[in-house]
Write an enzyme that holds these catalytic residues in place. Sequence first.
Site, PDB file in Angstrom:
ATOM      1  CB  SER A 143     -15.602  61.613  57.740  1.00  0.00           C
ATOM      2  OG  SER A 143     -14.245  61.382  58.046  1.00  0.00           O
ATOM      3  CE1 TYR A 156     -15.035  59.132  53.016  1.00  0.00           C
ATOM      4  CE2 TYR A 156     -13.837  60.469  54.619  1.00  0.00           C
ATOM      5  CZ  TYR A 156     -14.712  59.425  54.328  1.00  0.00           C
ATOM      6  OH  TYR A 156     -15.257  58.685  55.357  1.00  0.00           O
ATOM      7  CE  LYS A 160     -18.131  60.496  54.405  1.00  0.00           C
ATOM      8  NZ  LYS A 160     -19.386  59.737  54.574  1.00  0.00           N
TER       9      LYS A 160
HETATM   10  P1  NAP Z   1     -17.042  50.038  54.353  1.00  0.00           P
HETATM   11  O1  NAP Z   1     -16.730  49.018  55.388  1.00  0.00           O
HETATM   12  O2  NAP Z   1     -16.126  50.232  53.195  1.00  0.00           O
HETATM   13  O3  NAP Z   1     -18.536  49.741  53.829  1.00  0.00           O
HETATM   14  C1  NAP Z   1     -19.093  50.595  52.875  1.00  0.00           C
HETATM   15  C2  NAP Z   1     -20.534  50.214  52.642  1.00  0.00           C
HETATM   16  O4  NAP Z   1     -21.056  51.108  51.658  1.00  0.00           O
HETATM   17  C3  NAP Z   1     -20.695  48.805  52.101  1.00  0.00           C
HETATM   18  O5  NAP Z   1     -21.827  48.216  52.687  1.00  0.00           O
HETATM   19  C4  NAP Z   1     -20.914  49.058  50.612  1.00  0.00           C
HETATM   20  O6  NAP Z   1     -21.722  48.093  49.987  1.00  0.00           O
HETATM   21  C5  NAP Z   1     -21.677  50.339  50.641  1.00  0.00           C
HETATM   22  N1  NAP Z   1     -21.640  51.014  49.354  1.00  0.00           N
HETATM   23  C6  NAP Z   1     -20.556  51.351  48.608  1.00  0.00           C
HETATM   24  N2  NAP Z   1     -20.945  51.945  47.461  1.00  0.00           N
HETATM   25  C7  NAP Z   1     -22.307  51.984  47.501  1.00  0.00           C
HETATM   26  C8  NAP Z   1     -23.304  52.481  46.636  1.00  0.00           C
HETATM   27  N3  NAP Z   1     -22.968  53.089  45.472  1.00  0.00           N
HETATM   28  N4  NAP Z   1     -24.609  52.311  46.962  1.00  0.00           N
HETATM   29  C9  NAP Z   1     -24.943  51.698  48.125  1.00  0.00           C
HETATM   30  N5  NAP Z   1     -24.053  51.221  49.008  1.00  0.00           N
HETATM   31  C10 NAP Z   1     -22.748  51.370  48.692  1.00  0.00           C
HETATM   32  O7  NAP Z   1     -17.197  51.490  55.021  1.00  0.00           O
HETATM   33  P2  NAP Z   1     -17.356  51.946  56.543  1.00  0.00           P
HETATM   34  O8  NAP Z   1     -15.999  52.166  57.109  1.00  0.00           O
HETATM   35  O9  NAP Z   1     -18.330  51.088  57.245  1.00  0.00           O
HETATM   36  O10 NAP Z   1     -17.985  53.391  56.308  1.00  0.00           O
HETATM   37  C11 NAP Z   1     -19.368  53.649  56.433  1.00  0.00           C
HETATM   38  C12 NAP Z   1     -19.580  55.163  56.406  1.00  0.00           C
HETATM   39  O11 NAP Z   1     -18.842  55.750  57.470  1.00  0.00           O
HETATM   40  C13 NAP Z   1     -19.100  55.836  55.129  1.00  0.00           C
HETATM   41  O12 NAP Z   1     -19.946  56.914  54.797  1.00  0.00           O
HETATM   42  C14 NAP Z   1     -17.744  56.372  55.515  1.00  0.00           C
HETATM   43  O13 NAP Z   1     -17.352  57.468  54.727  1.00  0.00           O
HETATM   44  C15 NAP Z   1     -17.992  56.766  56.956  1.00  0.00           C
HETATM   45  N6  NAP Z   1     -16.790  56.858  57.772  1.00  0.00           N
HETATM   46  C16 NAP Z   1     -16.015  55.771  57.998  1.00  0.00           C
HETATM   47  C17 NAP Z   1     -14.884  55.899  58.784  1.00  0.00           C
HETATM   48  C18 NAP Z   1     -13.971  54.746  59.098  1.00  0.00           C
HETATM   49  O14 NAP Z   1     -12.951  54.980  59.746  1.00  0.00           O
HETATM   50  N7  NAP Z   1     -14.275  53.529  58.707  1.00  0.00           N
HETATM   51  C19 NAP Z   1     -14.553  57.149  59.310  1.00  0.00           C
HETATM   52  C20 NAP Z   1     -15.366  58.233  59.051  1.00  0.00           C
HETATM   53  C21 NAP Z   1     -16.495  58.071  58.282  1.00  0.00           C
HETATM   54  P3  NAP Z   1     -21.053  46.860  49.145  1.00  0.00           P
HETATM   55  O15 NAP Z   1     -20.485  45.971  50.206  1.00  0.00           O
HETATM   56  O16 NAP Z   1     -22.193  46.248  48.453  1.00  0.00           O
HETATM   57  O17 NAP Z   1     -20.007  47.471  48.284  1.00  0.00           O
END
Ligand code: NAP
Length: 247
Positions: A143, A156, A160
């Site tokens: 991130s 976080y 990261k």
């Molecule tokens: P999200 O919409 O909240 O989705 C998170 C996903 O992770 C869901 O599929 C969830 O599954 C799964 N998850 C949570 N706990 C878990 C566990 N213990 N074991 C396996 N799966 C698990 O998040 P997102 O925004 O798509 O983020 C995806 C990645 O990108 C993350 O690593 C996040 O830190 C990174 N990221 C996101 C952003 C952003 O702006 N969105 C920015 C930078 C980095 P369930 O649905 O079953 O809970």
Amino acid sequence: MTALAEQVAIITGASRGIGRATALALAATGVKVVVNYAQSGAAAEALAADINQGGGTALALQGDVSQNEAVDALFAKTLDQWGRIDILVNNAGITRDGLLLRMKLEDWQAVIDLNLTGVFLCAKAASKVMLKQKSGRIINITSVAGLGGNPGQANYSAAKAGVVGFTKTAARELASRGITVNAVAPGFIATDMTQDLKAEPILASIPLGRYGQPEEVAGMIRFLATDPAAAYITGQTFNVDGGMIMF
Ligand code: NAP
């Protein structure tokens, strides 16, 4: 490298958001995809069914990837089903935000356990298989918070930033065996994770002036998984952030 149609990808946390978009993007290239999830079973099963009905191949598998036994089971089930693992996308992640002085140890630990230790556990399990195959792609989702810091996200951003260092070391250890390891650093992407954040101050920090879409991150992940296009890239972190961070 094996033809795309014979390749197998595990995408952790693929029931929603960036992981979901990645599963769709990789499945569209013919790769067989494991849609891993923790709690959203119905969403993961629906995604796998959509992919299968659309001519792709997908399997939804539950597993909390912060837990060693669950990771072992996830990889064992994948091997039982398809016999190989070519691509690992370490995407599962959570936030437990709070200012440093008020951050509870359990919130620190939960984020480190999934966002950093989960990456280690899955990469270790994948590399065992990929070393035998003498090829593989590991793509870790970090991130911009891990690169530039973010108030309220000590846990976080530490996890990261750890993923960036882990990516470099794993890349050096595995390079001679045909395995590349890279990281993707999204900025603010419109998913469940960011839906409660206040848009205005964030938008002001994004040169392109908008949130990113999950598909825009998935495009970079798909590129890094592609052979031979990305075969000579390893140990790198690629920002998909609308220009938030420029080195
Ligand atoms: P999200 O919409 O909240 O989705 C998170 C996903 O992770 C869901 O599929 C969830 O599954 C799964 N998850 C949570 N706990 C878990 C566990 N213990 N074991 C396996 N799966 C698990 O998040 P997102 O925004 O798509 O983020 C995806 C990645 O990108 C993350 O690593 C996040 O830190 C990174 N990221 C996101 C952003 C952003 O702006 N969105 C920015 C930078 C980095 P369930 O649905 O079953 O809970």
